[in-house]
Write a protein that holds these residues in place. Structure first.
Motif, PDB file in Angstrom:
ATOM      1  N   ASN A  83       0.811  -1.217   0.000  1.00 38.98           N
ATOM      2  CA  ASN A  83       0.000   0.000   0.000  1.00 38.98           C
ATOM      3  C   ASN A  83       0.841   1.263   0.000  1.00 38.98           C
ATOM      4  O   ASN A  83       0.368   2.313  -0.439  1.00 38.98           O
ATOM      5  CB  ASN A  83      -0.914   0.005   1.225  1.00 38.98           C
ATOM      6  CG  ASN A  83      -2.040  -0.998   1.111  1.00 38.98           C
ATOM      7  OD1 ASN A  83      -2.651  -1.150   0.056  1.00 38.98           O
ATOM      8  ND2 ASN A  83      -2.314  -1.707   2.198  1.00 38.98           N
ATOM      9  N   SER A  97      -0.889   0.065  11.162  1.00 40.84           N
ATOM     10  CA  SER A  97      -2.305   0.035  10.802  1.00 40.84           C
ATOM     11  C   SER A  97      -2.571  -1.218   9.981  1.00 40.84           C
ATOM     12  O   SER A  97      -1.638  -1.954   9.634  1.00 40.84           O
ATOM     13  CB  SER A  97      -2.698   1.281   9.994  1.00 40.84           C
ATOM     14  OG  SER A  97      -2.206   1.204   8.653  1.00 40.84           O
ATOM     15  N   ASP A  98      -3.823  -1.462   9.655  1.00 37.36           N
ATOM     16  CA  ASP A  98      -4.158  -2.610   8.813  1.00 37.36           C
ATOM     17  C   ASP A  98      -3.651  -2.440   7.387  1.00 37.36           C
ATOM     18  O   ASP A  98      -3.675  -3.388   6.598  1.00 37.36           O
ATOM     19  CB  ASP A  98      -5.677  -2.817   8.787  1.00 37.36           C
ATOM     20  CG  ASP A  98      -6.221  -3.261  10.127  1.00 37.36           C
ATOM     21  OD1 ASP A  98      -5.431  -3.794  10.931  1.00 37.36           O
ATOM     22  OD2 ASP A  98      -7.431  -3.069  10.372  1.00 37.36           O
ATOM     23  N   GLN A  99      -3.158  -1.239   7.064  1.00 35.39           N
ATOM     24  CA  GLN A  99      -2.672  -0.958   5.716  1.00 35.39           C
ATOM     25  C   GLN A  99      -1.156  -1.075   5.580  1.00 35.39           C
ATOM     26  O   GLN A  99      -0.647  -1.259   4.472  1.00 35.39           O
ATOM     27  CB  GLN A  99      -3.092   0.463   5.296  1.00 35.39           C
ATOM     28  CG  GLN A  99      -4.588   0.720   5.362  1.00 35.39           C
ATOM     29  CD  GLN A  99      -5.372  -0.175   4.437  1.00 35.39           C
ATOM     30  OE1 GLN A  99      -5.009  -0.335   3.267  1.00 35.39           O
ATOM     31  NE2 GLN A  99      -6.437  -0.775   4.941  1.00 35.39           N
ATOM     32  N   ASP A 120      -4.784   5.022   6.977  1.00 37.35           N
ATOM     33  CA  ASP A 120      -5.308   4.521   5.706  1.00 37.35           C
ATOM     34  C   ASP A 120      -4.533   5.048   4.500  1.00 37.35           C
ATOM     35  O   ASP A 120      -4.873   4.712   3.357  1.00 37.35           O
ATOM     36  CB  ASP A 120      -6.783   4.909   5.559  1.00 37.35           C
ATOM     37  CG  ASP A 120      -7.664   4.199   6.569  1.00 37.35           C
ATOM     38  OD1 ASP A 120      -7.314   3.067   6.960  1.00 37.35           O
ATOM     39  OD2 ASP A 120      -8.690   4.777   6.969  1.00 37.35           O
ATOM     40  N   THR A 121      -3.513   5.879   4.754  1.00 31.50           N
ATOM     41  CA  THR A 121      -2.748   6.470   3.644  1.00 31.50           C
ATOM     42  C   THR A 121      -1.247   6.308   3.897  1.00 31.50           C
ATOM     43  O   THR A 121      -0.523   7.291   4.087  1.00 31.50           O
ATOM     44  CB  THR A 121      -3.091   7.967   3.466  1.00 31.50           C
ATOM     45  OG1 THR A 121      -2.884   8.642   4.728  1.00 31.50           O
ATOM     46  CG2 THR A 121      -4.528   8.147   3.013  1.00 31.50           C
TER      47      THR A 121
END
Length: 330
Positions: A128, A152-154, A197-198
């Motif tokens: 990601n 994070s999950d990302q 998320d980024t």
């Protein structure tokens, strides 16, 4: 490597003016060129800032230092003022990379180097940070060197810099020039972003914003230490590292600044760790409390589970040295 346009800037103002969408600044290039060869980074234009007058180290009015963004890592580590007033920084720099790379790598570039996660470097794998929305192969994969804090999950990538860890313990300020001509000073603790998320957005810098200097406050009181645990004695990134500045007065810890590498997506510092120490006499109980505060939210992902007990033991050992060794009380 894909083709690109190239220009050389003759001033910081010209450098930011020349920046455009798809461009990158280049100085030493010790990280960027590798990424370009692998087509992880594919800039359309390189703006060469290596000839700018940003390679000096100057004393500031308050007794600190202003370090130009183009000061080579080897020069910074060897500077008499750094060795005497900020030995934690000199030791961190000398623990990084190799002599050849330190001769070329710059202060500004060191702060902005990208993760060494193997999945980030492998364009056949989901990442990601490299390709937003593709997934994170490291979660459930081989993640021995990756993060246990701030994930994070990302993304569970770590920030690779040794220098930045010491800078975080020293409360460095990052001075930048923006394309509109404005300058700003950013605390190093505010420079980096958690992945959330980024994960592809790693810092607060705006497109075209150029780091020009790093400012250090006056040398801190107390003992300083940088310790790095790695798989081999040189030319290896940290599994866990600790940059510490601790002073002891009248039998109690008067101040503590502790930053960590190899644990998170940025040079990691947690106020709760230092709060557990300040005002306490140096003791195993106080050191255990600091380690517990650091690792409260730690999470392993399989092959990096060992980092949790390793960090605890390393921090306690470092605190013993910082509070018992020469320079602990001043």
């Amino acid at each position: 490597m894909k083709t690109f346009d190239y220009s050389r800037a003759d001033s910081p103002e010209a450098a930011v003016a020349a920046f455009a969408t798809g461009a990158r600044f280049i100085a030493g290039g010790t990280n960027l060129l590798d990424l370009m060869k692998l087509q992880i980074e594919t800039p359309e234009r390189l703006v060469d800032i290596s000839r700018l007058d940003l390679a000096g180290i100057a004393e500031t009015a308050d007794g600190g230092l202003s370090i130009g963004a183009l000061v080579p890592n080897s020069d910074l580590a060897a500077d008499r003022r750094i060795i005497q007033g900020y030995p934690v920084l000199s030791r961190a720099l000398l623990a990084g990379a190799s002599g050849q790379l330190r001769n070329k790598a710059t202060t500004g570039g060191n702060l902005l180097q990208r993760t060494r996660c193997s999945y980030f470097y492998d364009t056949a794998m989901a990442c990601n940070k490299r390709a937003p929305g593709s997934g994170c192969s490291a979660i459930g994969g081989f993640n021995r060197i990756l993060a246990i804090l701030g994930t994070s999950d990302q993304c569970i990538a770590t920030h690779p810099s040794d220098m930045a860890v010491a800078m975080r313990a020293l409360d460095a300020m990052i001075v930048t020039l923006k394309p509109d001509g404005d300058r700003r000073r950013i605390a190093i603790g505010d420079l980096y972003r958690l992945p959330g998320d980024t994960p592809q957005i790693e810092t607060l810098l705006e497109p075209g914003e150029l780091i020009t200097h790093v400012e250090l406050p006056p040398p801190p009181k107390g003992a300083q230490l940088y310790r790095k645990v790695r798989d081999r004695a040189s030319y290896a990134f940290a599994l866990v590292s600790v940059a510490g500045v601790v002073s002891v007065e009248n039998g109690r810890i008067a101040s503590a600044a502790l930053a960590f590498g190899g644990l998170g997506p940025m040079p990691w510092r947690d106020a709760a760790v230092e709060a557990a120490l300040v005002g306490e006499p140096p003791s195993t109980a106080a050191f255990e409390a600091a380690a517990a505060a650091l690792l409260t939210d730690a999470r392993g992902f399989g092959s990096n589970d060992f980092k949790i007990p390793l960090t605890r033991r390393l921090l306690i050992a470092c605190l013993r040295d910082l509070t018992d060794g020469p320079g602990a009380a001043r």
